[in-house]
Design a protein around this motif. Structure first.
Motif, PDB file in Angstrom:
ATOM      1  N   VAL A  14     -63.603 -95.650   6.339  1.00 15.60           N
ATOM      2  CA  VAL A  14     -62.824 -96.123   7.482  1.00 15.60           C
ATOM      3  C   VAL A  14     -63.266 -95.394   8.746  1.00 15.60           C
ATOM      4  O   VAL A  14     -63.488 -96.011   9.791  1.00 15.60           O
ATOM      5  CB  VAL A  14     -61.303 -95.936   7.245  1.00 15.60           C
ATOM      6  N   ALA A  38     -57.457-101.206   5.351  1.00 13.31           N
ATOM      7  CA  ALA A  38     -58.230-101.219   6.594  1.00 13.31           C
ATOM      8  C   ALA A  38     -59.655-101.700   6.334  1.00 13.31           C
ATOM      9  O   ALA A  38     -60.229-102.450   7.134  1.00 13.31           O
ATOM     10  CB  ALA A  38     -58.247 -99.832   7.233  1.00 13.31           C
ATOM     11  N   GLN A  41     -59.609-105.453   5.744  1.00 16.91           N
ATOM     12  CA  GLN A  41     -59.436-106.128   7.035  1.00 16.91           C
ATOM     13  C   GLN A  41     -60.727-106.125   7.848  1.00 16.91           C
ATOM     14  O   GLN A  41     -60.946-106.995   8.675  1.00 16.91           O
ATOM     15  CB  GLN A  41     -58.313-105.475   7.839  1.00 16.91           C
ATOM     16  N   SER A 124     -49.608-103.128   9.927  1.00 20.24           N
ATOM     17  CA  SER A 124     -50.725-102.813  10.819  1.00 20.24           C
ATOM     18  C   SER A 124     -50.363-103.355  12.192  1.00 20.24           C
ATOM     19  O   SER A 124     -50.143-104.552  12.344  1.00 20.24           O
ATOM     20  CB  SER A 124     -52.005-103.473  10.304  1.00 20.24           C
ATOM     21  N   ASN A 131     -54.828 -98.936  16.837  1.00 16.99           N
ATOM     22  CA  ASN A 131     -54.159 -99.512  15.675  1.00 16.99           C
ATOM     23  C   ASN A 131     -53.308 -98.461  14.984  1.00 16.99           C
ATOM     24  O   ASN A 131     -53.713 -97.306  14.852  1.00 16.99           O
ATOM     25  CB  ASN A 131     -55.176-100.091  14.699  1.00 16.99           C
ATOM     26  N   PHE A 133     -51.004 -97.781  11.425  1.00 15.18           N
ATOM     27  CA  PHE A 133     -50.725 -98.218  10.055  1.00 15.18           C
ATOM     28  C   PHE A 133     -49.588 -97.404   9.495  1.00 15.18           C
ATOM     29  O   PHE A 133     -49.475 -96.215   9.780  1.00 15.18           O
ATOM     30  CB  PHE A 133     -51.945 -97.992   9.147  1.00 15.18           C
TER      31      PHE A 133
END
Length: 139
Positions: A14, A38, A41, A124, A131, A133
């Motif tokens: 990530v 993540a 996505q 999210s 961003n 989470f």
């Protein structure tokens, strides 16, 4: 590879910001659902891994000082609060496989999750601070 090492690997992927990779993780177990979500996505295809049965329920491993969710676990209505001066552009609720199960624009005062099955989920949020989470449990 143990759960802790695999979770660390997912977190590092990530951080690197890699997009659209294929990764086979046969028989590996994870607890870091936020990192895995993540990656999915970001277009990753991760095959063969599964959520460890030994993960601790709750949000302590995903502590977020900007975002607050309550109640957690949630039965139907999830309240989402952010620090002052944080604007939400939109958001998603993700299942443990990173699939989008609910999308919304802005940030409603509360989210009706009565249509979701019981289990672990992630929220999210796309905000003016990047961003955000957080993990929550649906009863």
């Amino acid at each position: 590879m143990n759960v802790s090492n695999y979770d660390s690997l997912l977190s590092k992927f990530v951080q690197l910001g890699l997009q659209s990779k294929r990764f086979t993780a046969t028989t590996l177990k994870y607890c870091n659902v936020a990192a895995r979500a993540a990656l999915v996505q970001a277009g990753w295809i991760i095959a063969g891994d599964s959520l460890s049965a030994n993960c601790v329920a709750g949000t302590d491993s995903f502590e977020n000082t900007t975002l607050s969710l309550y109640p957690n676990p949630v039965k139907d209505i999830l309240n989402v609060k952010l620090k002052d001066n944080v604007v939400v552009k939109g958001g998603k609720i993700l299942d443990t496989n990173g699939r989008n199960v609910l999308s919304f624009e802005g940030l409603p005062d509360n989210l009706d999750l009565s249509g979701l099955l019981s289990g672990f989920y992630f929220i999210s949020l796309e905000t003016t601070n990047g961003n955000q989470f957080a993990k929550f449990i649906k009863e």
